[in-house]
Design an enzyme around this catalytic site. Structure first.
Site, PDB file in Angstrom:
ATOM      1  N   LYS A  21       0.866  -1.179   0.000  1.00 31.59           N
ATOM      2  CA  LYS A  21       0.000   0.000   0.000  1.00 31.59           C
ATOM      3  C   LYS A  21       0.899   1.223   0.000  1.00 31.59           C
ATOM      4  O   LYS A  21       1.536   1.528   1.009  1.00 31.59           O
ATOM      5  CB  LYS A  21      -0.883   0.040   1.244  1.00 31.59           C
ATOM      6  CG  LYS A  21      -1.938   1.147   1.153  1.00 31.59           C
ATOM      7  CD  LYS A  21      -2.671   1.365   2.472  1.00 31.59           C
ATOM      8  CE  LYS A  21      -1.979   2.365   3.355  1.00 31.59           C
ATOM      9  NZ  LYS A  21      -1.770   3.692   2.726  1.00 31.59           N
ATOM     10  N   GLY A  34       6.924   4.730   8.120  1.00 31.75           N
ATOM     11  CA  GLY A  34       6.024   5.861   8.345  1.00 31.75           C
ATOM     12  C   GLY A  34       6.252   6.442   9.729  1.00 31.75           C
ATOM     13  O   GLY A  34       7.332   6.289  10.322  1.00 31.75           O
ATOM     14  N   SER A  35       5.240   7.076  10.235  1.00 30.88           N
ATOM     15  CA  SER A  35       5.388   7.791  11.507  1.00 30.88           C
ATOM     16  C   SER A  35       5.419   6.822  12.698  1.00 30.88           C
ATOM     17  O   SER A  35       4.897   5.700  12.617  1.00 30.88           O
ATOM     18  CB  SER A  35       4.212   8.754  11.687  1.00 30.88           C
ATOM     19  OG  SER A  35       3.008   8.015  11.721  1.00 30.88           O
ATOM     20  N   THR A  36       5.977   7.281  13.784  1.00 30.37           N
ATOM     21  CA  THR A  36       5.996   6.486  15.012  1.00 30.37           C
ATOM     22  C   THR A  36       4.563   6.239  15.493  1.00 30.37           C
ATOM     23  O   THR A  36       4.238   5.153  15.978  1.00 30.37           O
ATOM     24  CB  THR A  36       6.833   7.220  16.081  1.00 30.37           C
ATOM     25  OG1 THR A  36       8.166   7.348  15.565  1.00 30.37           O
ATOM     26  CG2 THR A  36       6.863   6.478  17.400  1.00 30.37           C
ATOM     27  N   GLY A  45       3.257   3.452  13.492  1.00 37.87           N
ATOM     28  CA  GLY A  45       3.998   2.229  13.855  1.00 37.87           C
ATOM     29  C   GLY A  45       3.459   1.624  15.146  1.00 37.87           C
ATOM     30  O   GLY A  45       3.280   0.406  15.254  1.00 37.87           O
ATOM     31  N   GLU A 100      10.147   1.153  10.208  1.00 39.12           N
ATOM     32  CA  GLU A 100      11.089   2.262   9.988  1.00 39.12           C
ATOM     33  C   GLU A 100      10.319   3.546  10.272  1.00 39.12           C
ATOM     34  O   GLU A 100       9.457   3.941   9.490  1.00 39.12           O
ATOM     35  CB  GLU A 100      11.618   2.252   8.551  1.00 39.12           C
ATOM     36  CG  GLU A 100      12.308   0.959   8.146  1.00 39.12           C
ATOM     37  CD  GLU A 100      13.518   0.619   8.987  1.00 39.12           C
ATOM     38  OE1 GLU A 100      14.106   1.550   9.599  1.00 39.12           O
ATOM     39  OE2 GLU A 100      13.873  -0.559   9.064  1.00 39.12           O
ATOM     40  N   CYS A 133      13.212  11.145   6.640  1.00 43.26           N
ATOM     41  CA  CYS A 133      13.203  10.557   7.982  1.00 43.26           C
ATOM     42  C   CYS A 133      14.487  10.885   8.746  1.00 43.26           C
ATOM     43  O   CYS A 133      14.455  11.125   9.944  1.00 43.26           O
ATOM     44  CB  CYS A 133      12.991   9.047   7.908  1.00 43.26           C
ATOM     45  SG  CYS A 133      14.183   8.199   6.874  1.00 43.26           S
ATOM     46  N   GLU A 140       9.389  15.615  15.975  1.00 44.92           N
ATOM     47  CA  GLU A 140       9.746  15.501  14.561  1.00 44.92           C
ATOM     48  C   GLU A 140       8.924  16.523  13.790  1.00 44.92           C
ATOM     49  O   GLU A 140       7.697  16.580  13.929  1.00 44.92           O
ATOM     50  CB  GLU A 140       9.454  14.098  14.029  1.00 44.92           C
ATOM     51  CG  GLU A 140       9.920  13.949  12.591  1.00 44.92           C
ATOM     52  CD  GLU A 140       9.602  12.587  11.973  1.00 44.92           C
ATOM     53  OE1 GLU A 140       8.489  12.084  12.172  1.00 44.92           O
ATOM     54  OE2 GLU A 140      10.480  12.040  11.282  1.00 44.92           O
TER      55      GLU A 140
HETATM   56  P1  NAD Z   1       2.189   7.961   8.206  1.00 43.18           P
HETATM   57  O1  NAD Z   1       2.551   7.138   9.375  1.00 43.18           O
HETATM   58  O2  NAD Z   1       1.107   8.953   8.338  1.00 43.18           O
HETATM   59  O3  NAD Z   1       1.764   7.020   6.991  1.00 43.18           O
HETATM   60  C1  NAD Z   1       2.652   6.037   6.485  1.00 43.18           C
HETATM   61  C2  NAD Z   1       1.839   4.938   5.853  1.00 43.18           C
HETATM   62  O4  NAD Z   1       1.140   4.240   6.880  1.00 43.18           O
HETATM   63  C3  NAD Z   1       0.780   5.434   4.889  1.00 43.18           C
HETATM   64  O5  NAD Z   1       0.687   4.527   3.810  1.00 43.18           O
HETATM   65  C4  NAD Z   1      -0.483   5.410   5.735  1.00 43.18           C
HETATM   66  O6  NAD Z   1      -1.660   5.267   4.985  1.00 43.18           O
HETATM   67  C5  NAD Z   1      -0.241   4.190   6.598  1.00 43.18           C
HETATM   68  N1  NAD Z   1      -0.916   4.160   7.901  1.00 43.18           N
HETATM   69  C6  NAD Z   1      -1.199   5.196   8.712  1.00 43.18           C
HETATM   70  N2  NAD Z   1      -1.792   4.745   9.842  1.00 43.18           N
HETATM   71  C7  NAD Z   1      -1.868   3.400   9.729  1.00 43.18           C
HETATM   72  C8  NAD Z   1      -2.371   2.357  10.577  1.00 43.18           C
HETATM   73  N3  NAD Z   1      -2.922   2.626  11.753  1.00 43.18           N
HETATM   74  N4  NAD Z   1      -2.279   1.069  10.159  1.00 43.18           N
HETATM   75  C9  NAD Z   1      -1.703   0.780   8.966  1.00 43.18           C
HETATM   76  N5  NAD Z   1      -1.217   1.729   8.120  1.00 43.18           N
HETATM   77  C10 NAD Z   1      -1.299   3.012   8.505  1.00 43.18           C
HETATM   78  O7  NAD Z   1       3.545   8.636   7.712  1.00 43.18           O
HETATM   79  P2  NAD Z   1       3.772   9.638   6.488  1.00 43.18           P
HETATM   80  O8  NAD Z   1       3.220  10.962   6.901  1.00 43.18           O
HETATM   81  O9  NAD Z   1       3.312   9.024   5.220  1.00 43.18           O
HETATM   82  O10 NAD Z   1       5.369   9.695   6.417  1.00 43.18           O
HETATM   83  C11 NAD Z   1       6.119  10.500   7.259  1.00 43.18           C
HETATM   84  C12 NAD Z   1       6.697   9.695   8.393  1.00 43.18           C
HETATM   85  O11 NAD Z   1       7.407   8.574   7.877  1.00 43.18           O
HETATM   86  C13 NAD Z   1       7.701  10.476   9.199  1.00 43.18           C
HETATM   87  O12 NAD Z   1       7.497  10.248  10.573  1.00 43.18           O
HETATM   88  C14 NAD Z   1       9.043   9.902   8.747  1.00 43.18           C
HETATM   89  O13 NAD Z   1      10.084  10.040   9.690  1.00 43.18           O
HETATM   90  C15 NAD Z   1       8.690   8.481   8.492  1.00 43.18           C
HETATM   91  N6  NAD Z   1       9.668   7.852   7.592  1.00 43.18           N
HETATM   92  C16 NAD Z   1      10.581   6.995   8.129  1.00 43.18           C
HETATM   93  C17 NAD Z   1      11.555   6.416   7.316  1.00 43.18           C
HETATM   94  C18 NAD Z   1      12.602   5.485   7.891  1.00 43.18           C
HETATM   95  O14 NAD Z   1      13.288   4.815   7.141  1.00 43.18           O
HETATM   96  N7  NAD Z   1      12.735   5.418   9.212  1.00 43.18           N
HETATM   97  C19 NAD Z   1      11.567   6.705   5.938  1.00 43.18           C
HETATM   98  C20 NAD Z   1      10.610   7.584   5.432  1.00 43.18           C
HETATM   99  C21 NAD Z   1       9.653   8.157   6.273  1.00 43.18           C
END
Ligand code: NAD
Length: 493
Positions: free
Chosen positions: A185, A238-240, A243, A261, A295, A392
């Site tokens: 996704k 994605g975000s903490t 996660g 991540e 990130c 962040e």
């Molecule tokens: P986000 O957490 O809002 O979304 C990331 C993905 O997760 C999206 O596809 C979203 O639809 C999905 N998602 C959201 N809530 C979910 C849930 N409860 N269950 C399953 N899926 C869910 O993050 P974002 O705004 O897209 O990206 C920014 C964040 O990603 C920042 O915190 C950044 O630090 C992090 N990031 C980390 C890395 C790394 O390698 N550590 C790399 C890139 C981005």
């Protein structure tokens, strides 16, 4: 011919991609998408409900077995993945337009970095398929001990929006090379480039169904994926916050391995003996790259007081004068912010920091233009409790803290109470560089540079609230296969 293109003339792939075909989504709930560069609506992202997610999962589980993807001679997987990477490169022009239209990535950077890096990462993992394996291990002479490895089955991959293609490659390369099927996704804000390359994968010889793409948000589609009984492993970036939610969801539905991540709040520590011009170049380039939506953005400068004025002056020069050219203009180097919502989040943290004494030396607000551009921002007058130091931001905002008393004080400022994703150290003293890299609590450390190279062998991943497990490197491949121990009594001679 130049790279500038007309955003209205870009054809976008539509629908989910299941069993090697695009699936119509008429009647689905949709999320309206706006071009970050000018705020104009350009597409809608359908939201896959549990039924569509189930269809994609069932298809992937079936295709993995029926196609023999897990069981073919590994060299066959290598060949298909190389053919896929070659086909992506051959379609770089339309793919780059899709990516630059819908994301924050300027067209020139997509062509020069994102596409070649994504395809190199796919090739890197392809080559592991027939080189990484189990082991024969030392046991008593009348026994034989082996570690066998095998793919998990279906990997559920969930990606963010900040580098859509590269994030897809990080997930798909190792999972597919290791013999899994994948349901991915992409972010609901940047779904199109992942659809485009999934179609190319099938054309390159990947059996239909081994890679399915479902579109949708986290609350509906992501939740259904992570909790699905056929999702044998979760690969999330994605975000903490998300996660944590995924960990909770999985815990309610079973026990599954996962790589997470997550977010970061990474420091860049500059000692008095550093090459200040080099440090200024690296730090400014990093916090302005993708407008800080990275990130590992080095968003906290921690600098020896004796060189702070010099360094901050150089940073002010380098961070001033960013131009808000749209991502489809080949002269664009400075990224917009993905959405007005994200602009609001950045501005909220900057505003709260100002109310507790933070002083914006440059920037501190949205740019005066149609799109979602935020000014490169330098904030002094902060301490470890300031919102911009703790939270962040995911924007082009750099805080400045100074130290007087050498490594211990620098370390205590650099260590973040929650995050441990990356850190940078600038010094000419080799011993100090090594001591700092040993002591800094972060998964990735850079010395006299800041940012990734093209050495995909180096894994990336965070400590604490920055995540679990690794992407890239051998670790990412190994995390996509599970181990079995086998002990055989063979008798004494
Ligand atoms: P986000 O957490 O809002 O979304 C990331 C993905 O997760 C999206 O596809 C979203 O639809 C999905 N998602 C959201 N809530 C979910 C849930 N409860 N269950 C399953 N899926 C869910 O993050 P974002 O705004 O897209 O990206 C920014 C964040 O990603 C920042 O915190 C950044 O630090 C992090 N990031 C980390 C890395 C790394 O390698 N550590 C790399 C890139 C981005």
């Amino acid at each position: 011919m130049g790279l500038t293109f007309d955003p209205a003339a870009v054809a976008l792939p539509q629908g989910h991609f299941i069993d090697g075909a695009f699936i119509a989504t008429a009647g689905s709930t949709e999320i309206q998408l706006f071009r970050p560069s000018d705020g104009i609506a350009f597409a809608a992202c359908p939201i896959a409900g549990p039924e569509t997610v189930d269809r994609a999962m069932q298809s992937a589980a079936r295709a993995r077995i029926s196609s023999g993807w897990s069981k073919v001679r590994p060299r066959e997987r290598v060949k298909v993945l190389h053919a896929w990477a070659d086909l992506i490169d051959a379609h770089a022009e339309p793919l780059a337009r899709i990516e630059a239209l819908s994301s924050t990535r300027p067209i020139t950077q997509v062509r020069e970095v994102d596409i070649p890096m994504a395809t190199e990462q796919i090739r890197f993992f392809a080559e592991m398929a027939d080189k990484e394996g189990g082991a024969l291990v030392p046991t008593a002479e009348d026994q034989m001990g082996m570690i066998l490895t095998e793919p998990y089955g279906v990997v559920a991959a969930i990606a963010p929006w900040n580098f859509p293609l590269i994030m897809a490659a990080w997930k798909l390369g190792p999972a597919l090379a290791a013999g899994n099927a994948v349901v991915i996704k992409p972010s609901e804000m940047t779904p199109h480039s992942t659809l485009f390359i999934a179609d190319l994968a099938v054309r390159a010889g990947l059996p239909p169904g081994v890679l399915n793409v479902v579109l949708g948000d986290g609350a509906t589609t992501g939740v259904a994926m992570a909790g699905h009984p056929l999702a044998a492993k979760i690969s999330f970036t994605g975000s903490t916050r998300a996660g944590r939610a995924i960990m909770g969801n999985v815990a309610q539905n079973g026990i599954k391995p996962m790589t997470l991540e997550l977010g970061g709040k990474s420091p860049q520590v500059v000692f008095a003996d550093a090459d200040i011009e080099l440090a200024a170049n690296c730090i400014a380039r990093n916090i302005m790259g993708n407008a800080g939506q990275v990130c590992v953005a080095g968003s906290r400068l921690i600098v020896a007081r004796s060189v702070a004025e010099d360094l901050v002056g150089q940073l002010q020069t380098r961070m001033s004068g960013a131009l808000a050219h749209p991502t489809w203009d080949e002269t664009s180097t400075y990224s917009p912010i993905i959405s007005t919502l994200q602009i609001g989040r950045i501005d909220d943290i900057v505003t709260r920091t100002r109310t507790v004494g933070g002083e914006c030396l440059i920037g501190g607000g949205k740019m005066d233009c149609a799109g979602s551009y935020y000014q490169p921002t330098l904030i002094a007058g902060v301490d470890p409790a300031s919102p911009a130091v703790r939270e962040e931001i995911f924007g082009p905002v750099l805080t400045i803290q100074t130290f007087d008393n050498g490594e211990d004080e620098a370390l205590s400022l650099a260590a973040h109470p929650e995050y441990g994703l990356a850190a940078g150290v600038f010094t000419r003293d080799l011993g100090r560089a090594l001591r700092m890299t040993q002591a800094l609590p972060a998964g990735t450390l850079w010395v006299n540079r800041y940012g990734r190279s093209w050495d995909h062998i180096l894994p990336t991943g965070g400590f604490g609230n920055s995540g679990l497990g690794k992407d890239l490197g051998r670790a990412a491949y190994r995390a996509n296969r599970r181990e079995k121990s086998v002990l055989i009594d063979i008798g004494a001679s």
